[in-house]
Design a protein around this motif. Structure first.
Motif, mmCIF file in Angstrom:
data_model
loop_
_atom_site.group_PDB
_atom_site.id
_atom_site.type_symbol
_atom_site.label_atom_id
_atom_site.label_comp_id
_atom_site.label_asym_id
_atom_site.label_seq_id
_atom_site.Cartn_x
_atom_site.Cartn_y
_atom_site.Cartn_z
ATOM 1 N N ASP A 600 15.274 75.544 31.916
ATOM 2 C CA ASP A 600 15.954 76.651 32.629
ATOM 3 C C ASP A 600 17.022 76.295 33.376
ATOM 4 N N ASN A 601 18.429 76.159 33.009
ATOM 5 C CA ASN A 601 19.282 75.649 33.714
ATOM 6 C C ASN A 601 19.919 76.566 34.632
ATOM 7 N N SER A 602 19.469 77.771 34.989
ATOM 8 C CA SER A 602 19.776 78.663 36.027
ATOM 9 C C SER A 602 19.339 78.152 37.521
ATOM 10 N N LEU A 603 18.416 77.196 37.422
ATOM 11 C CA LEU A 603 17.921 76.639 38.477
ATOM 12 C C LEU A 603 17.690 75.195 38.488
ATOM 13 N N ASN A 604 18.557 74.691 37.397
ATOM 14 C CA ASN A 604 18.143 73.314 37.130
ATOM 15 C C ASN A 604 19.115 72.327 37.780
ATOM 16 N N ASN A 605 18.636 71.504 38.797
ATOM 17 C CA ASN A 605 19.574 70.396 39.325
ATOM 18 C C ASN A 605 19.961 69.273 38.802
ATOM 19 N N ASP A 606 19.316 68.873 37.558
ATOM 20 C CA ASP A 606 19.536 67.832 36.848
ATOM 21 C C ASP A 606 20.191 68.354 35.276
ATOM 22 N N LEU A 607 21.044 69.095 35.486
ATOM 23 C CA LEU A 607 21.950 69.169 34.093
ATOM 24 C C LEU A 607 22.350 68.071 33.624
ATOM 25 N N ILE A 608 23.014 67.132 34.247
ATOM 26 C CA ILE A 608 23.338 66.079 33.755
ATOM 27 C C ILE A 608 22.852 64.890 34.667
ATOM 28 N N THR A 609 22.563 63.923 34.053
ATOM 29 C CA THR A 609 22.034 62.491 34.958
ATOM 30 C C THR A 609 22.799 61.608 34.647
ATOM 31 N N VAL A 610 23.533 60.964 35.642
ATOM 32 C CA VAL A 610 24.262 59.690 35.475
ATOM 33 C C VAL A 610 23.587 58.595 35.766
ATOM 34 N N ILE A 611 23.393 57.638 35.042
ATOM 35 C CA ILE A 611 22.796 56.393 35.128
ATOM 36 C C ILE A 611 23.526 55.347 35.701
ATOM 37 N N MET A 612 23.428 54.802 36.735
ATOM 38 C CA MET A 612 24.288 53.880 37.644
ATOM 39 C C MET A 612 24.177 52.817 36.819
#
Length: 612
Positions: A600-612
């Motif tokens: 549920d992306n309305s509250l999703n703080n991880d919509l995209i994950t960048v792997i360093m």
């Protein structure tokens, strides 16, 4: 001048200074207005070979060079070398033929569900008659079969509802005009005259061109009346004058013109089938439809299809062809799905294959076909062979429908027609699947998959979470209707169909760029992740209308800080796709950038994950 060499290369390859009338830019691309676009088209490959150039797009409106977010630094230097000043994008003369097709397509699109209901009803009735449940002379059959007559007889009224706003005509006056044309006093009546002048006998039912022309004229007249009639009198006199002026012009002029155009379309289709054979035209369209969609030329079939239904009661080229082609696209993507070993790519190919099966092929065309090229060949083989079989068997569509309305192909108790269509679909799907599986990806793409698999196997990686910038429905980047973004050429990301008007910062960092029209903003995180938020498709043309920036370039922002407020209802009313696109523009600097489409992306703080 940091980009002097690049700018000189671009100027030379687009035909030199003397060939450039104007050049503007949006967040990622340079848009050229050229005197002779063919000079630039001849050098497209050379332009694409420039390291800084991501892609080149050439269309009737402009010649576009996609560069990325550095474009705002390149553009001033380019203008300096050209001796031009910063200016707004010039108004470009629209292609009249394309504009007409766009109006027809946009007017007919809202009616398609009703047309599909008619097609499905026809199929169900045919099954009931074949099974002996109903007789085609029974009152029940006659009542339900009249649904088809209700749609096509009153087609001008349906068009008045869907096209009035698009053409600037008051809807209810447009409906009044259509209803008047369909009255027993006018529709198909012989020997009529107006002001002592004879009227041509016109049948206005089952056609749409006269009412479209009448609505277009009503819209033009309405603009004039708004200017000349005082506000205090507008409510009383404007409707009266509109209908009193438009009706006679429609009867004298647009009725005959509409009839000529309808007859011309019918003759055109008969010429194609008579000259080349129905089977050749059907096979070619089924093979090439993805290319036409990519070029934005898919709408040209709409008037031909409706003209065929009006004159023959069936259509035997384009409807069978586009259903076969859609299923062939699904088959090609399923072949890629089976062959792929990477989880992320499997998810992508699986999703676009299902989308194409449901009749929506744009995600596959712009997300996979444009990028990999080889699926075009797979569909040309499978779709072409399926279309060839349907053409040779003289398959007819008795209603405007898609894959899920196949029963309508039974039409008029023609069961063989239905069986032949099923066989054609199986041929298109299976052959495209096999071709997609065998053609697969180029070697460099397979190597790229291996690298991704190795990255995913590592367990100790630093990650940067990118939050959702706006509440809404999240979709894969491949589904975004802008091939520069959907192809992933500008970076990995997602699309969001917004349900809120406030764009917020998805990270803590700094506003690196804010486009003057406020339709796009770039934010850089503390770790150096460059996030571009592009609000809507082609909304640069709104020139800042409905967009209000809440921050300035260079401002420090926290996670969730308000960035831009947008009136999305007005954006949609103006005819623009409101999809918010968020991409990581420096994707190449990281091991992986992973969109998260599962929660549920309305509250999703991880919509995209960048792997360093």
């Amino acid at each position: 001048m940091k980009y002097e060499k690049l700018c000189k290369q671009i100027i030379e390859l687009v035909g030199g200074k003397e060939n450039i009338e104007a050049v503007v830019h949006c967040m990622t691309r340079l848009r050229f207005t050229l005197k002779d676009q063919e000079l630039a088209n001849a050098n497209k490959d050379a332009l694409k070979a420039i390291p800084e150039v991501i892609d080149v797009v050439s269309n009737k409106v402009s010649f576009q060079i996609i560069i990325g977010t550095e474009v705002n630094q390149i553009h001033p230097e380019l203008l300096t070398l050209l001796g031009m000043k910063e200016s707004e994008e010039p108004k470009v003369k629209k292609n009249i033929f394309k504009a007409i097709l766009d109006v027809m397509s946009e007017s007919i699109s809202p009616i398609i569900p009703a047309m599909m209901a008619v097609g499905l009803m026809a199929g169900v009735l045919a099954i009931f008659v074949a099974a002996g449940v109903l007789k085609d002379t029974s009152p029940t059959y006659i009542i339900f079969n009249s649904i088809k007559d209700g749609l096509f007889y009153f087609l001008p009224i349906f068009m008045a509802v869907s096209a009035s706003k698009r053409l600037g005509a008051p809807m209810y006056l447009g409906i009044l005009l259509a209803g008047t044309l369909l009255t027993t006093s006018l529709n198909g009546v012989e020997g009529l005259s107006l002001f002592g002048l004879p009227l041509q006998t016109i049948t206005y039912s089952n056609t749409f061109i006269p009412i479209l022309l009448g609505l277009w004229f009503m819209g033009r007249v309405n603009k004039v009346l708004v200017k000349i009639i005082p506000k205090s009198l507008e409510y009383f006199f404007s409707p009266l004058l509109l209908i009193a002026i438009t009706l006679p012009v429609t009867l004298f002029l647009f009725g005959p013109i509409g009839t000529w155009i309808s007859d011309g379309l019918t003759i055109g289709v008969e010429f194609l089938t008579g000259t080349f054979g129905t089977w050749i035209v059907l096979a070619l369209y089924a093979a090439c439809q993805p290319l036409l969609i990519m070029m934005g030329a898919g709408n040209f079939i709409v008037p031909l299809v409706l003209a065929a239904f009006a004159s023959q009661g069936y259509e035997e080229i384009f409807i069978p062809a586009f259903i076969i082609s859609d299923l062939a696209v699904s088959g090609a993507m399923l072949g890629y799905f089976i062959r792929s070993k990477n989880k992320e790519q499997k998810q992508f190919f699986g999703s676009v294959a299902f989308s194409a099966f449901m009749g929506i092929t744009e995600p596959a065309v712009f997300g996979a076909f444009v990028k990999y090229r080889r699926p075009f060949i797979a569909v040309m083989i499978g779709g072409g062979l399926g279309g060839l079989f349907a053409g040779l068997m003289h398959v007819k569509a008795y209603a405007m429908t898609n894959l899920f309305g196949l029963v309508s192909f039974i039409g008029n108790k023609d069961h063989n027609n239905f069986y032949f269509m099923i066989i054609a679909l199986v041929i298109g799907f299976v052959v495209s699947l096999a071709a997609g599986y065998l053609l697969w990806l180029p070697k460099n793409e397979i190597e790229a998959e291996t690298v991704i698999d190795q990255v995913e196997s590592k367990s100790t990686l630093n990650t940067v979470p990118i939050a959702t910038p706006v509440s809404g429905e999240v979709k894969s980047l491949a589904e975004v209707k802008d091939d520069a973004f959907s192809s992933g050429a500008l970076g990995t990301g997602v699309g969001i169909v917004p349900t809120d008007n406030l764009i917020k910062s998805p990270i803590k960092g700094k506003v690196a760029s804010l486009f003057p029209t406020n339709h796009a903003i770039g934010v850089v995180s503390e770790e150096g992740v460059e996030v571009l938020i592009h609000i809507g498709i082609d909304t640069v043309d709104l020139k800042g209308q409905y967009f209000e920036a809440l921050v300035e370039q260079g401002a420090e922002v926290d996670l969730g800080s308000p960035l831009i407020e947008v009136d999305f209802e007005q954006v949609k009313a103006a005819g623009y796709d409101p999809t918010v696109i968020m991409i990581i523009t420096n994707t190449q600097d990281y091991l992986e950038v992973l969109p998260n489409l599962d929660e549920d992306n309305s509250l999703n703080n991880d919509l995209i994950t960048v792997i360093m």
